[in-house]
Design a protein around this motif. Sequence first.
Motif, short mmCIF file in Angstrom:
data_model
loop_
_atom_site.label_atom_id
_atom_site.label_comp_id
_atom_site.label_asym_id
_atom_site.label_seq_id
_atom_site.Cartn_x
_atom_site.Cartn_y
_atom_site.Cartn_z
N VAL A 84 -10.40 32.85 30.15
CA VAL A 84 -9.68 32.19 29.07
C VAL A 84 -8.20 32.41 29.28
O VAL A 84 -7.75 33.55 29.42
CB VAL A 84 -10.12 32.72 27.68
CG1 VAL A 84 -9.29 32.08 26.58
CG2 VAL A 84 -11.59 32.46 27.46
N GLU A 86 -4.10 30.65 28.12
CA GLU A 86 -3.41 30.25 26.88
C GLU A 86 -4.03 29.02 26.24
O GLU A 86 -4.23 28.95 25.05
CB GLU A 86 -1.93 29.96 27.18
CG GLU A 86 -1.06 31.16 27.03
CD GLU A 86 0.40 30.77 27.19
OE1 GLU A 86 0.81 29.71 26.69
OE2 GLU A 86 1.12 31.54 27.82
N VAL A 89 -10.29 27.22 28.70
CA VAL A 89 -11.44 28.09 28.92
C VAL A 89 -12.18 27.54 30.14
O VAL A 89 -12.29 26.32 30.32
CB VAL A 89 -12.38 28.15 27.68
CG1 VAL A 89 -12.89 26.77 27.30
CG2 VAL A 89 -13.53 29.10 27.93
N SER A 126 -6.60 35.73 23.77
CA SER A 126 -7.49 35.93 24.91
C SER A 126 -8.05 37.35 24.98
O SER A 126 -9.12 37.57 25.53
CB SER A 126 -6.78 35.57 26.22
OG SER A 126 -5.64 36.37 26.39
N VAL A 129 -11.56 37.59 22.94
CA VAL A 129 -12.65 36.67 23.26
C VAL A 129 -13.94 37.45 23.48
O VAL A 129 -13.94 38.52 24.08
CB VAL A 129 -12.31 35.84 24.52
CG1 VAL A 129 -13.49 34.99 24.96
CG2 VAL A 129 -11.10 34.96 24.26
N ILE A 142 -13.72 32.15 20.93
CA ILE A 142 -12.31 32.27 21.30
C ILE A 142 -11.48 32.20 20.03
O ILE A 142 -11.24 31.12 19.50
CB ILE A 142 -11.90 31.14 22.27
CG1 ILE A 142 -12.89 31.07 23.44
CG2 ILE A 142 -10.48 31.33 22.75
CD1 ILE A 142 -12.84 29.78 24.21
#
Length: 157
Positions: A84, A86, A89, A126, A129, A142
């Motif tokens: 992941v 910015e 994904v 991130s 996650v 996320i």
Amino acid sequence: MNLPIRHRPGSLLEHGLRWPEPVAAEFEELFDRMSRFLQSASLTSPLTEPVAWAPPADLHETDEAYLVECELPGIRREGVDVTVGEHEVSISGELKECGREGVPRHRGRPTGKFEYRALLPVDVKSEDVTASLTDGVLTVTIPKAQPAKPRHIRIQD
């Protein structure tokens, strides 16, 4: 010859295109059909390298997070890589072909390298996650980065 990987980040309407819904749905169907055609043509051609296939996946948005549910039956969690960034994904890995006796007469399940990518329209956390693989479905949560909330600033004397 390089062929595109099938990307399914969302429908055309979700990308801000201002077409009437029936027109966008027709384009969506056309893109899906072309992607399946190119994928099937590339997997059977002896002159090309096998391309990565895209597993079926859904991307949902809630107020707090994005949820990706990706179907990966028969794949162990060690064989899956989730990345992941910015605004993106990526789920990738490889499903190895099982050694079976006899001559295959029909193949309906893809094997080899796979990749799913989706663009995310907002910044995400991130470091927070999470991912879990249960009953052949990979679920990636996320969390969204919280936008700065307006607040009153007192002016100093």
